[in-house]
Scaffold this active site. Structure first.
Site, PDB file in Angstrom:
ATOM      1  CB  CYS A 106      -0.881  -0.013   1.248  1.00  0.00           C
ATOM      2  SG  CYS A 106      -1.980   1.409   1.350  1.00  0.00           S
ATOM      3  CB  VAL A 107       2.589   3.116  -2.313  1.00  0.00           C
ATOM      4  CG1 VAL A 107       3.595   2.018  -2.079  1.00  0.00           C
ATOM      5  CG2 VAL A 107       1.843   2.883  -3.619  1.00  0.00           C
TER       6      VAL A 107
END
Ligand SMILES: C=C(N)C(=O)O
Length: 126
Positions: A106-107
């Site tokens: 998750c960025v």
């Protein structure tokens, strides 16, 4: 040999790509954004509604390929605001059994297409 798999229920691609590509036993699904195809509108009512719409769009494509969320082996989540991480996880977790949840990253990113707050892509194994 690759096979293109699109779903009428998922939002039409907004660029030169298909919803998904099957290559051998792997299904690569393009990043989905919170657009509701049936209502022809972008969902902007909050990150949880937006995440739900993204997951439902992914589900349409996964089902079109004859698979289920149990087949997902990898997910990539792009978000605009990491402060919403917990809220996003609450929705995301509804779609997987904890014991078999896929690998994931998750960025936070500065911008996403159509100025949405979340986009998720997935890889499935048949
Ligand atoms: C929304 C996308 N998946 C794209 O623009 O590539």
């Amino acid at each position: 040999m690759k096979k293109i798999i699109n779903s009428d229920k998922a939002p039409a691609p907004i660029g030169p790509y298909n919803h998904s590509v099957m290559a051998g036993d792997l299904l690569f699904i393009s990043g989905q954004i919170p657009f509701n195809q049936a209502e022809e509108k972008l969902i902007t009512s909050g990150i949880q509604d937006e995440t739900t719409q993204v997951m439902e769009n992914l589900k349409f494509i996964i089902e079109e390929a004859g698979l289920t969320f149990e087949n997902v082996v990898k997910a990539t989540i792009f978000i605009r605001n990491m402060e919403e991480f917990t809220l996003i996880n609450e929705v995301y977790a509804r779609y997987f059994s904890p014991a078999t949840a896929p690998a994931r990253e998750c960025v936070q990113v500065e911008k996403l297409p159509r100025n949405v707050n979340i986009e998720i892509s997935m890889i499935c194994h048949k």
